[in-house]
Motif scaffolding. Structure first.
Motif, PDB file in Angstrom:
ATOM      1  N   LYS A   1      19.017  40.435  23.787  1.00  0.00           N
ATOM      2  CA  LYS A   1      20.427  40.827  23.728  1.00  0.00           C
ATOM      3  C   LYS A   1      21.148  40.348  24.989  1.00  0.00           C
ATOM      4  O   LYS A   1      20.693  40.576  26.111  1.00  0.00           O
ATOM      5  CB  LYS A   1      20.572  42.339  23.597  1.00  0.00           C
ATOM      6  CG  LYS A   1      22.037  42.808  23.614  1.00  0.00           C
ATOM      7  CD  LYS A   1      22.151  44.314  23.576  1.00  0.00           C
ATOM      8  CE  LYS A   1      21.942  44.819  22.172  1.00  0.00           C
ATOM      9  NZ  LYS A   1      22.184  46.282  22.077  1.00  0.00           N
TER      10      LYS A   1
ATOM     11  N   MET B   1      23.577  40.790  27.775  1.00  0.00           N
ATOM     12  CA  MET B   1      24.239  41.904  28.440  1.00  0.00           C
ATOM     13  C   MET B   1      25.461  41.447  29.232  1.00  0.00           C
ATOM     14  O   MET B   1      26.420  42.200  29.403  1.00  0.00           O
ATOM     15  CB  MET B   1      23.254  42.629  29.358  1.00  0.00           C
ATOM     16  CG  MET B   1      22.007  43.151  28.663  1.00  0.00           C
ATOM     17  SD  MET B   1      22.371  44.335  27.337  1.00  0.00           S
ATOM     18  CE  MET B   1      22.916  45.757  28.300  1.00  0.00           C
TER      19      MET B   1
ATOM     20  N   THR C   1      20.422  38.174  29.769  1.00  0.00           N
ATOM     21  CA  THR C   1      19.892  39.027  28.703  1.00  0.00           C
ATOM     22  C   THR C   1      19.322  40.335  29.249  1.00  0.00           C
ATOM     23  O   THR C   1      19.093  40.495  30.448  1.00  0.00           O
ATOM     24  CB  THR C   1      18.777  38.296  27.944  1.00  0.00           C
ATOM     25  OG1 THR C   1      17.667  38.091  28.837  1.00  0.00           O
ATOM     26  CG2 THR C   1      19.257  36.962  27.392  1.00  0.00           C
ATOM     27  N   LYS C   2      19.052  41.227  28.322  1.00  0.00           N
ATOM     28  CA  LYS C   2      18.420  42.498  28.680  1.00  0.00           C
ATOM     29  C   LYS C   2      17.038  42.262  29.290  1.00  0.00           C
ATOM     30  O   LYS C   2      16.636  42.959  30.222  1.00  0.00           O
ATOM     31  CB  LYS C   2      18.319  43.398  27.457  1.00  0.00           C
ATOM     32  CG  LYS C   2      17.794  44.793  27.757  1.00  0.00           C
ATOM     33  CD  LYS C   2      17.760  45.617  26.482  1.00  0.00           C
ATOM     34  CE  LYS C   2      17.141  46.978  26.722  1.00  0.00           C
ATOM     35  NZ  LYS C   2      16.996  47.741  25.465  1.00  0.00           N
TER      36      LYS C   2
ATOM     37  N   GLY D   1      26.235  45.702  26.127  1.00  0.00           N
ATOM     38  CA  GLY D   1      26.548  44.749  27.176  1.00  0.00           C
ATOM     39  C   GLY D   1      27.881  45.054  27.829  1.00  0.00           C
ATOM     40  O   GLY D   1      28.644  45.920  27.387  1.00  0.00           O
TER      41      GLY D   1
ATOM     42  N   ASN E   1      15.713  50.226  30.172  1.00  0.00           N
ATOM     43  CA  ASN E   1      15.603  49.826  28.763  1.00  0.00           C
ATOM     44  C   ASN E   1      16.672  50.496  27.899  1.00  0.00           C
ATOM     45  O   ASN E   1      16.990  50.011  26.815  1.00  0.00           O
ATOM     46  CB  ASN E   1      14.215  50.168  28.222  1.00  0.00           C
ATOM     47  CG  ASN E   1      14.013  49.654  26.811  1.00  0.00           C
ATOM     48  OD1 ASN E   1      14.161  48.470  26.538  1.00  0.00           O
ATOM     49  ND2 ASN E   1      13.690  50.563  25.892  1.00  0.00           N
TER      50      ASN E   1
ATOM     51  N   ALA F   1      19.669  50.442  28.611  1.00  0.00           N
ATOM     52  CA  ALA F   1      20.893  49.730  29.019  1.00  0.00           C
ATOM     53  C   ALA F   1      21.597  50.418  30.174  1.00  0.00           C
ATOM     54  O   ALA F   1      22.821  50.349  30.298  1.00  0.00           O
ATOM     55  CB  ALA F   1      21.843  49.524  27.840  1.00  0.00           C
TER      56      ALA F   1
END
Length: 302
Positions: A23, A25, A32-33, A64, A116, A118
């Motif tokens: 993903k 962010m 990405t994550k 994100g 994790n 976010a």
């Protein structure tokens, strides 16, 4: 876009599920994550000592930085039982309800679990819990330098040198951090013998004194009409209920910047040259730590 399947990883001997690693962010840099998790795992040796025994407030960006974010104080349901928590009264906080169950990050596994979710930003107060979960007196003071446009890091650097001189005059060493946003923070180590109200008043006196000395470039009141072109010397972050971005934490800005500890030599150059000081991103910070080690702790230790 459907979320990717989770992946099992082992961190500090703990089995964790991390998800949606591809993903994006930070759309501006396509970070990405997975890259965010990698940054936090690699920065953990210098970050964890600054999170230790402190309640961690997170700002989460589930979709994100281009999407909405929210503050989270309580640990969400489904957290692993091994993650340390401390429950405190929520009086005067944003947490709502009668109590808040804060996570306390003790290792890279706990850090990975929160990131994790976010949790891009990690915010902490200037005090720690004792072994029984009771708040101790603050062990550091923070002074936040917040520039009002068109002022920027150059003006913050000039003021940081004045703050350093003022704190050294009362026996306090301090370490600078570029915030990863607009300004800077200065941290001073304390013996942990005075309460937060006392420390807040010391910081306020510093802010008032420097405003009197430099009224053309410093302001100590938060009144918006006073701030354009000046730097707010924010003393109020020392209030016990308030938190500040933790040094080494990422920021939820357009690009993956970091609240990055800096050397005083860098700040001095930034005070002399408007273009010499800027905010740093995750790759720059990791390279600096590999080269220079933990400059934050080293400067506070003397």
């Amino acid at each position: 876009m459907p979320e990717k399947e989770s992946v099992a990883v082992t961190v500090d001997g703990r089995r964790l599920q991390v998800s949606n690693l591809d993903k994006v962010m930070y759309p501006a840099t396509e970070t990405t994550k997975g890259e965010v998790l990698n940054y936090y795992a690699r920065i953990a040796p210098v970050l964890l000592p600054l999170l230790a025994d402190r309640p961690v407030t997170r700002i989460r960006w589930p979709h994100g930085v281009a999407g909405p974010s929210f503050f989270e104080k309580n640990l969400p349901g489904g957290a692993p039982s091994w993650l340390r928590t401390v429950t405190v009264s929520s009086s005067g906080s944003r947490g709502g309800g009668d109590t808040i169950r804060y996570p306390v990050v003790e290792d890279t596994a706990g850090l990975t679990y929160l990131v994790n979710l976010a949790s891009l930003e990690l915010h902490v107060p200037q005090w720690r819990f004792d072994a029984d979960g009771r708040p101790l007196p603050p062990d550091r003071m923070v002074i936040d330098l917040d520039p009002g446009s068109p002022a920027g890091l150059h003006e913050c650097a000039r003021l940081a040198l004045d703050v350093r001189e003022r704190l050294e005059a009362i026996g306090l060493r301090c370490a600078p951090v570029t915030s990863g946003s607009k300004g800077m923070q200065l941290y001073a180590r304390l013996p942990g013998e005075q309460d937060a109200d006392t420390i807040r008043e010391v910081a306020r006196q510093v802010a008032q004194d420097l405003t009197k000395r430099h009224p053309d470039r410093v302001v100590w009141k938060m009144t918006k009409s006073l701030r354009p072109g000046k730097v707010l010397l924010d003393w109020s972050q020392n209030t016990a209920a308030k938190t500040t971005i933790c040094p080494w934490s990422m920021r939820g800005r357009e690009t993956p910047t970091v609240a990055a500890p800096r050397t005083w030599a860098e700040v001095e150059r930034g005070a002399d040259d408007r273009d010499a000081l800027r905010q740093l991103d995750i790759d720059e910070v990791l390279a600096r730590v590999a080269r220079d080690g933990d400059v934050f702790t080293a400067q506070l230790a003397g």
